[in-house]
Motif scaffolding. Structure first.
Motif, PDB file in Angstrom:
ATOM      1  N   LYS A   2      42.252 -20.050 -10.511  1.00  0.00           N
ATOM      2  CA  LYS A   2      43.590 -20.283 -10.748  1.00  0.00           C
ATOM      3  C   LYS A   2      44.160 -19.472  -9.701  1.00  0.00           C
ATOM      4  O   LYS A   2      43.831 -18.284  -9.293  1.00  0.00           O
ATOM      5  CB  LYS A   2      44.681 -19.354 -11.839  1.00  0.00           C
ATOM      6  N   TYR A   3      45.109 -19.902  -8.344  1.00  0.00           N
ATOM      7  CA  TYR A   3      45.600 -19.192  -7.503  1.00  0.00           C
ATOM      8  C   TYR A   3      47.368 -18.461  -7.293  1.00  0.00           C
ATOM      9  O   TYR A   3      48.060 -17.956  -6.722  1.00  0.00           O
ATOM     10  CB  TYR A   3      45.529 -20.041  -6.147  1.00  0.00           C
ATOM     11  N   PHE A   4      47.919 -19.385  -8.657  1.00  0.00           N
ATOM     12  CA  PHE A   4      49.126 -18.669  -8.658  1.00  0.00           C
ATOM     13  C   PHE A   4      49.057 -18.549 -10.261  1.00  0.00           C
ATOM     14  O   PHE A   4      48.755 -19.401 -11.161  1.00  0.00           O
ATOM     15  CB  PHE A   4      50.033 -19.970  -8.228  1.00  0.00           C
ATOM     16  N   ASP A   8      54.586 -17.088 -10.987  1.00  0.00           N
ATOM     17  CA  ASP A   8      55.437 -17.176  -9.683  1.00  0.00           C
ATOM     18  C   ASP A   8      56.098 -18.652  -9.707  1.00  0.00           C
ATOM     19  O   ASP A   8      56.678 -18.373  -8.511  1.00  0.00           O
ATOM     20  CB  ASP A   8      53.679 -17.677  -8.637  1.00  0.00           C
ATOM     21  N   THR A  12      60.620 -18.699  -8.275  1.00  0.00           N
ATOM     22  CA  THR A  12      60.755 -19.821  -6.515  1.00  0.00           C
ATOM     23  C   THR A  12      61.041 -21.231  -7.394  1.00  0.00           C
ATOM     24  O   THR A  12      61.997 -21.434  -6.610  1.00  0.00           O
ATOM     25  CB  THR A  12      59.071 -20.078  -6.408  1.00  0.00           C
TER      26      THR A  12
ATOM     27  N   ILE B 106      51.827 -14.488  -4.402  1.00  0.00           N
ATOM     28  CA  ILE B 106      53.162 -15.089  -3.597  1.00  0.00           C
ATOM     29  C   ILE B 106      54.280 -14.645  -4.218  1.00  0.00           C
ATOM     30  O   ILE B 106      55.177 -15.563  -2.810  1.00  0.00           O
ATOM     31  CB  ILE B 106      53.101 -16.707  -4.906  1.00  0.00           C
ATOM     32  N   PHE B 149      56.587 -20.273  -1.148  1.00  0.00           N
ATOM     33  CA  PHE B 149      55.159 -20.166  -2.215  1.00  0.00           C
ATOM     34  C   PHE B 149      53.948 -20.893  -1.587  1.00  0.00           C
ATOM     35  O   PHE B 149      52.638 -20.150  -1.809  1.00  0.00           O
ATOM     36  CB  PHE B 149      55.916 -21.615  -3.559  1.00  0.00           C
ATOM     37  N   CYS B 150      54.213 -22.116  -0.852  1.00  0.00           N
ATOM     38  CA  CYS B 150      53.037 -22.556  -0.238  1.00  0.00           C
ATOM     39  C   CYS B 150      52.379 -21.715   0.683  1.00  0.00           C
ATOM     40  O   CYS B 150      50.994 -21.866   0.656  1.00  0.00           O
ATOM     41  CB  CYS B 150      53.223 -23.763   0.926  1.00  0.00           C
ATOM     42  N   LEU B 153      50.257 -19.162  -1.189  1.00  0.00           N
ATOM     43  CA  LEU B 153      49.368 -19.687  -2.545  1.00  0.00           C
ATOM     44  C   LEU B 153      48.320 -20.075  -1.305  1.00  0.00           C
ATOM     45  O   LEU B 153      47.043 -19.706  -1.028  1.00  0.00           O
ATOM     46  CB  LEU B 153      49.728 -21.175  -2.186  1.00  0.00           C
ATOM     47  N   ASN B 156      46.520 -16.645  -0.925  1.00  0.00           N
ATOM     48  CA  ASN B 156      46.060 -15.851  -2.001  1.00  0.00           C
ATOM     49  C   ASN B 156      44.379 -16.617  -2.169  1.00  0.00           C
ATOM     50  O   ASN B 156      44.044 -15.539  -2.374  1.00  0.00           O
ATOM     51  CB  ASN B 156      46.931 -16.992  -3.079  1.00  0.00           C
ATOM     52  N   ILE B 157      44.335 -18.278  -1.820  1.00  0.00           N
ATOM     53  CA  ILE B 157      42.704 -18.259  -1.290  1.00  0.00           C
ATOM     54  C   ILE B 157      42.704 -17.613  -0.615  1.00  0.00           C
ATOM     55  O   ILE B 157      41.015 -17.098  -0.769  1.00  0.00           O
ATOM     56  CB  ILE B 157      43.339 -20.178  -1.025  1.00  0.00           C
TER      57      ILE B 157
END
Lengths: 118, 163
Positions: A2-4, A8, A12, B106, B149-150, B153, B156-157
């Protein structure tokens, strides 16, 4: 993996919802009666919104401002980014800006400029 | 990518690669315009700023940002936009550097995108001397938060996969 995290997303979404509320509140403005065209911060001309007309302004670039059916917009510009061509305004205190040419069109209410928020 | 014998050289090389990458991304960015939202950009170049901030630190992130802004405005021949992109870029990196120790990637990215958009709004108010531009700010906040946010993300990846 899971990346978020949930926080978070909440973070947002809270910001987006807050901004949407402000946006909706700002849209309850009345329709204006005149537009004021400014160049480099100086007022050039005030035109009535109820009469269809065009106005040409020559700064660093050329803009043609068009009033049609109670809406004002920039109908022609030879500036490089052409962002100003996309918007049209009719509500009090809303404006269209051509940043490269330092030209702005602002809608005035019944008694000229009232209090400006923000 | 991080050779142990000379970390400084590998940092500089990575910095140069990221400069080029961010320039390409910002050109792609300026080619993509979103319908109904004049002046709103995707902000994909901020992935590089964010990545550089986490991998290389504040100094290199600022260098990459300045190189990108100057080179992009020279390539597009539009020097008015230099003030916008520099003010937004530098302010957002500084804010992100301030908050990155306490918040997730994020959240940092969202705050950076908001700072970037608000700074550009502020520069627009100053350059055109029309406070009415501030009516655009809620829209800038909404798009900034979503885009931030995008991009956060994606970053982060990237950070977890590129070692």
């Amino acid at each position: 993996m899971k990346y978020f995290s949930k926080s978070d997303v909440f973070f947002t979404v809270a910001i987006v919802i807050g901004a949407i509320i402000v946006l909706v509140l700002l849209n309850f403005r009345s329709v204006g009666s005149q537009i004021e065209i400014k160049h480099e911060g100086k007022s050039i001309v005030i035109l009535p919104l109820n009469k269809d007309t065009t106005y040409e302004i020559q700064g660093k670039y050329k803009n043609i401002i068009e009033i049609k059916d109670g809406n004002a917009r920039v109908s022609f510009s030879d500036c490089p980014n052409k962002v100003c061509l996309k918007g049209s305004v009719s509500k009090t205190n809303s404006s269209v800006v051509c940043a490269p040419n330092s030209v702005s069109i602002t809608v005035l209410g019944e008694g000229g400029i009232d209090a400006l928020t923000g | 990518m991080h050779s142990q014998d000379n970390p400084k050289t590998s940092k500089i090389v990575l910095c140069a690669i990221l400069c080029g990458l961010s320039l390409v991304l910002s050109l792609v960015d300026s080619a993509v315009s979103i319908p109904f939202l004049p002046g709103i950009k995707l902000g994909i170049a901020s992935i590089v700023s964010l990545y550089a901030l986490y991998r290389l630190g504040l100094f290199y992130a600022l260098v990459i940002c300045v190189v990108r802004c100057v080179a992009a405005s020279l390539l597009s021949g539009n020097l008015t936009m230099l003030a916008f992109s520099l003010a937004g870029g530098i302010a957002s990196i500084l804010i992100m550097a301030l908050v990155k120790k306490r918040l997730s990637i994020i959240k940092t990215s969202v705050l950076g995108a908001l700072t970037h958009n608000l700074m550009q709004g502020a520069v627009a108010v100053i350059i055109t001397s029309t406070p009415q531009v501030s009516y655009y700010i809620p829209l800038l906040i909404i798009t900034g938060a979503i885009s931030g946010f995008c991009m956060g993300l994606i970053c982060n990846i990237l950070l977890s996969r590129i070692k």
